[in-house]
Enzyme design. Structure first.
Site, PDB file in Angstrom:
ATOM      1  N   THR A 145     -88.348 -29.944 -28.502  1.00 58.79           N
ATOM      2  CA  THR A 145     -88.595 -30.648 -27.239  1.00 58.79           C
ATOM      3  C   THR A 145     -89.095 -32.069 -27.487  1.00 58.79           C
ATOM      4  OG1 THR A 145     -89.191 -28.575 -26.179  1.00 58.79           O
ATOM      5  CG2 THR A 145     -89.876 -30.585 -25.069  1.00 58.79           C
ATOM      6  N   VAL A 224     -97.507 -37.027 -34.234  1.00 59.72           N
ATOM      7  CA  VAL A 224     -97.903 -36.461 -32.936  1.00 59.72           C
ATOM      8  C   VAL A 224     -97.824 -34.937 -33.002  1.00 59.72           C
ATOM      9  CG1 VAL A 224     -97.292 -38.462 -31.508  1.00 59.72           C
ATOM     10  CG2 VAL A 224     -95.522 -36.763 -32.073  1.00 59.72           C
ATOM     11  N   ALA A 225     -97.708 -34.381 -34.228  1.00 56.85           N
ATOM     12  CA  ALA A 225     -97.518 -32.933 -34.369  1.00 56.85           C
ATOM     13  C   ALA A 225     -98.855 -32.234 -34.637  1.00 56.85           C
ATOM     14  CB  ALA A 225     -96.496 -32.660 -35.452  1.00 56.85           C
ATOM     15  N   ARG A 226     -99.187 -32.082 -35.905  1.00 56.55           N
ATOM     16  CA  ARG A 226    -100.466 -31.500 -36.292  1.00 56.55           C
ATOM     17  C   ARG A 226    -100.944 -32.183 -37.559  1.00 56.55           C
ATOM     18  NH1 ARG A 226    -100.864 -29.726 -31.949  1.00 56.55           N
ATOM     19  NH2 ARG A 226    -101.204 -27.589 -31.232  1.00 56.55           N
ATOM     20  N   ASP A 250    -102.100 -39.184 -33.759  1.00 59.30           N
ATOM     21  CA  ASP A 250    -102.748 -38.524 -32.626  1.00 59.30           C
ATOM     22  C   ASP A 250    -103.474 -37.254 -33.082  1.00 59.30           C
ATOM     23  OD1 ASP A 250    -103.242 -38.425 -29.781  1.00 59.30           O
ATOM     24  OD2 ASP A 250    -101.821 -36.764 -29.628  1.00 59.30           O
ATOM     25  N   GLU A 255    -110.489 -32.449 -36.490  1.00 61.24           N
ATOM     26  CA  GLU A 255    -110.624 -33.075 -35.162  1.00 61.24           C
ATOM     27  C   GLU A 255    -111.908 -32.594 -34.509  1.00 61.24           C
ATOM     28  OE1 GLU A 255    -107.073 -32.436 -32.874  1.00 61.24           O
ATOM     29  OE2 GLU A 255    -105.784 -33.184 -34.460  1.00 61.24           O
ATOM     30  N   HIS A 274    -105.999 -37.108 -30.040  1.00 56.24           N
ATOM     31  CA  HIS A 274    -105.179 -35.937 -29.685  1.00 56.24           C
ATOM     32  C   HIS A 274    -104.961 -35.864 -28.167  1.00 56.24           C
ATOM     33  CE1 HIS A 274    -103.893 -31.623 -31.024  1.00 56.24           C
ATOM     34  NE2 HIS A 274    -103.138 -32.071 -30.036  1.00 56.24           N
TER      35      HIS A 274
HETATM   36  P1  NDP Z   1     -90.436 -27.110 -30.500  1.00 57.56           P
HETATM   37  O1  NDP Z   1     -90.615 -25.709 -30.937  1.00 57.56           O
HETATM   38  O2  NDP Z   1     -89.612 -27.406 -29.306  1.00 57.56           O
HETATM   39  O3  NDP Z   1     -89.813 -27.952 -31.719  1.00 57.56           O
HETATM   40  C1  NDP Z   1     -90.203 -27.820 -33.046  1.00 57.56           C
HETATM   41  C2  NDP Z   1     -89.096 -28.354 -33.953  1.00 57.56           C
HETATM   42  O4  NDP Z   1     -89.530 -28.360 -35.300  1.00 57.56           O
HETATM   43  C3  NDP Z   1     -87.810 -27.552 -33.902  1.00 57.56           C
HETATM   44  O5  NDP Z   1     -86.737 -28.435 -33.747  1.00 57.56           O
HETATM   45  C4  NDP Z   1     -87.738 -26.893 -35.267  1.00 57.56           C
HETATM   46  O6  NDP Z   1     -86.367 -26.772 -35.582  1.00 57.56           O
HETATM   47  C5  NDP Z   1     -88.461 -27.922 -36.119  1.00 57.56           C
HETATM   48  N1  NDP Z   1     -88.958 -27.401 -37.384  1.00 57.56           N
HETATM   49  C6  NDP Z   1     -89.557 -26.224 -37.654  1.00 57.56           C
HETATM   50  N2  NDP Z   1     -89.851 -26.135 -38.950  1.00 57.56           N
HETATM   51  C7  NDP Z   1     -89.421 -27.285 -39.523  1.00 57.56           C
HETATM   52  C8  NDP Z   1     -89.432 -27.798 -40.852  1.00 57.56           C
HETATM   53  N3  NDP Z   1     -89.915 -27.077 -41.871  1.00 57.56           N
HETATM   54  N4  NDP Z   1     -88.929 -29.024 -41.078  1.00 57.56           N
HETATM   55  C9  NDP Z   1     -88.414 -29.757 -40.065  1.00 57.56           C
HETATM   56  N5  NDP Z   1     -88.359 -29.321 -38.786  1.00 57.56           N
HETATM   57  C10 NDP Z   1     -88.866 -28.102 -38.528  1.00 57.56           C
HETATM   58  O7  NDP Z   1     -91.887 -27.697 -30.337  1.00 57.56           O
HETATM   59  P2  NDP Z   1     -92.368 -28.988 -29.520  1.00 57.56           P
HETATM   60  O8  NDP Z   1     -91.389 -30.078 -29.737  1.00 57.56           O
HETATM   61  O9  NDP Z   1     -92.745 -28.622 -28.150  1.00 57.56           O
HETATM   62  O10 NDP Z   1     -93.732 -29.302 -30.291  1.00 57.56           O
HETATM   63  C11 NDP Z   1     -93.751 -29.577 -31.681  1.00 57.56           C
HETATM   64  C12 NDP Z   1     -95.183 -29.569 -32.189  1.00 57.56           C
HETATM   65  O11 NDP Z   1     -95.874 -30.695 -31.685  1.00 57.56           O
HETATM   66  C13 NDP Z   1     -96.012 -28.372 -31.720  1.00 57.56           C
HETATM   67  O12 NDP Z   1     -95.849 -27.273 -32.587  1.00 57.56           O
HETATM   68  C14 NDP Z   1     -97.424 -28.901 -31.719  1.00 57.56           C
HETATM   69  O13 NDP Z   1     -98.060 -28.604 -32.936  1.00 57.56           O
HETATM   70  C15 NDP Z   1     -97.269 -30.398 -31.568  1.00 57.56           C
HETATM   71  N6  NDP Z   1     -97.729 -30.891 -30.258  1.00 57.56           N
HETATM   72  C16 NDP Z   1     -98.638 -31.913 -30.220  1.00 57.56           C
HETATM   73  C17 NDP Z   1     -99.064 -32.433 -29.012  1.00 57.56           C
HETATM   74  C18 NDP Z   1    -100.051 -33.538 -28.975  1.00 57.56           C
HETATM   75  O14 NDP Z   1    -100.847 -33.573 -28.047  1.00 57.56           O
HETATM   76  N7  NDP Z   1    -100.037 -34.456 -29.899  1.00 57.56           N
HETATM   77  C19 NDP Z   1     -98.569 -31.912 -27.728  1.00 57.56           C
HETATM   78  C20 NDP Z   1     -97.625 -30.847 -27.879  1.00 57.56           C
HETATM   79  C21 NDP Z   1     -97.220 -30.373 -29.100  1.00 57.56           C
HETATM   80  P3  NDP Z   1     -85.803 -25.766 -36.677  1.00 57.56           P
HETATM   81  O15 NDP Z   1     -86.332 -24.414 -36.323  1.00 57.56           O
HETATM   82  O16 NDP Z   1     -84.335 -25.930 -36.583  1.00 57.56           O
HETATM   83  O17 NDP Z   1     -86.325 -26.276 -37.984  1.00 57.56           O
HETATM   84  C1  7N6 Z   2    -103.190 -29.638 -24.840  1.00 56.05           C
HETATM   85  C2  7N6 Z   2    -102.634 -29.267 -26.188  1.00 56.05           C
HETATM   86  C3  7N6 Z   2    -100.177 -28.831 -27.936  1.00 56.05           C
HETATM   87  O1  7N6 Z   2     -99.979 -28.177 -28.955  1.00 56.05           O
HETATM   88  O2  7N6 Z   2    -101.912 -29.909 -29.100  1.00 56.05           O
HETATM   89  C4  7N6 Z   2    -101.089 -30.001 -28.017  1.00 56.05           C
HETATM   90  O3  7N6 Z   2     -99.587 -28.586 -26.888  1.00 56.05           O
HETATM   91  C5  7N6 Z   2    -101.807 -30.357 -26.768  1.00 56.05           C
HETATM   92  C6  7N6 Z   2    -103.630 -28.428 -24.079  1.00 56.05           C
END
Ligand code: NDP
Ligand code: 7N6
Length: 308
Positions: A145, A224-226, A250, A255, A274
């Site tokens: 996403t 912006v992931a973890r 972020d 944290e 974050h």
């Molecule tokens: P999704 O599950 O939609 O997407 C995760 C993507 O990562 C998929 O395309 C997956 O594809 C890919 N992936 C998994 N493993 C690997 C790997 N080893 N190498 C490369 N790509 C990989 O999650 P979102 O996009 O909703 O969110 C992603 C992450 O962002 C969350 O898990 C969360 O930790 C973080 N997040 C942070 C926020 C913030 O406030 N900063 C807010 C929301 C989320 P495939 O399986 O094909 O590899």
């Molecule tokens: C806000 C969480 C997530 O993984 O870390 C982010 O969605 C934000 C509740």
């Protein structure tokens, strides 16, 4: 058994206003209650929470209000036969826009001018330093996403976008997709590397000294992931020795980011607390997802975003 109660655990209050969250469930045909750690659960209860608690395993279904559910023990949920759902699918716009904001700032120095503004200084940067995003290459690691949303927005700004993920298939706006083992090649020609993959055993520490060395010296890392996806000590070293040009972060290993972290002091680093998903409508987006799953649960249909 059908659900009789939806419990909103008070830990949601760390990210969203609790009362507004309760109101967002107006008209739902199950009872909605705000609960604390004294609550106990039955199979007729659903729980929506920010943090995990062991007693949630007594409930009928548990929803994590975050996309990243790495704090929840998925094996325990599978062992207990309790479905766990997450909040992926709703962060494309919020986190996608944040990533674009970072890139624009890193390219055009908004963060640097703001630093000088505090000193009432009419700052004049080196002529060679500012650049346009157009035609620059972005590598997005994780094309779900958030990664896809970043890619679409970068494409709209005229950037060239490549990406990394495990599964096959093309992604709109992404001209080339690399397998995770080819990460070093994927980042090598990029001006920006943006991390949008979940925290898993496979992704932990994926951005290490080797990958940072493979990046261009004029490249920027965006996370912006973890936090644990990045070896933070190696990143600090790369930033301090100009092995890469800067970063926008972020998320962090620890944290809140401790006051002693060198990241706070680096002019070429943007630190945000974050807040990637933090907008005035986060509670509404989550409530919509939970409402849909309440409907599915009651209808005996499979739950959306089930992760265990
Ligand atoms: P999704 O599950 O939609 O997407 C995760 C993507 O990562 C998929 O395309 C997956 O594809 C890919 N992936 C998994 N493993 C690997 C790997 N080893 N190498 C490369 N790509 C990989 O999650 P979102 O996009 O909703 O969110 C992603 C992450 O962002 C969350 O898990 C969360 O930790 C973080 N997040 C942070 C926020 C913030 O406030 N900063 C807010 C929301 C989320 P495939 O399986 O094909 O590899
Ligand atoms: C806000 C969480 C997530 O993984 O870390 C982010 O969605 C934000 C509740």
């Amino acid at each position: 058994a059908p659900l009789e109660r939806l419990c909103l655990h008070e830990s949601v209050g760390t990210k969203i206003p609790k009362a507004a969250f309760v109101d967002a469930f107006d008209g739902l045909d199950v009872r909605v209650e705000l609960v604390g750690d004294e609550a106990s659960y039955a199979s007729t209860d659903a729980v929506a929470s920010f943090e995990p608690r062991p007693e949630f395993l007594e409930a009928g279904w548990v929803h994590c209000i975050r996309a990243g559910y790495d704090a929840f023990d998925t094996d325990a949920y599978e062992g207990a036969g309790v479905p766990l759902t997450n909040s992926s699918g709703i962060h494309g716009e919020t986190v996608g826009e944040l990533a674009v904001g970072y890139m624009l700032s890193l390219a055009r120095l908004l963060h640097v001018y703001r630093d000088h503004q505090g000193e009432r200084e009419w700052h004049d940067p080196a002529y060679e330093r500012p650049f346009t995003l157009s035609d620059e290459r972005l590598c997005v690691v994780g094309l779900g996403t958030i990664g896809t949303a970043i890619a679409e927005r970068a494409d709209a700004l005229g950037m060239e976008v490549v990406g990394v993920r495990r599964s096959e298939g093309s992604v709109p706006s992404v001209s080339r997709i690399y397998d995770p083992p080819a990460l070093e090649d994927a980042v090598a020609d990029a001006r920006f590397v943006a991390l949008a993959a979940p925290h898993t055993p496979e992704t932990e520490g994926m951005i290490d000294e080797r990958i940072l060395d493979a990046m261009r010296t004029d490249a920027y890392l965006i996370n912006v992931a973890r936090g644990p996806l990045v070896d933070e000590a190696a990143l600090v070293e790369a930033l301090e020795t100009d092995a890469i040009a800067g970063a926008a972060l972020d998320v962090f290993e620890t944290e809140p980011l401790p006051p002693s972290s060198p990241l706070w002091d680096l002019e070429n680093v943007i630190v945000t607390p974050h807040r990637g998903s933090a907008t005035n409508r986060y509670h509404l987006d989550i409530a919509e997802l939970v409402r849909e799953n309440v409907r599915r649960f009651q209808a005996g249909e499979s739950l959306k975003n089930r992760v265990a």
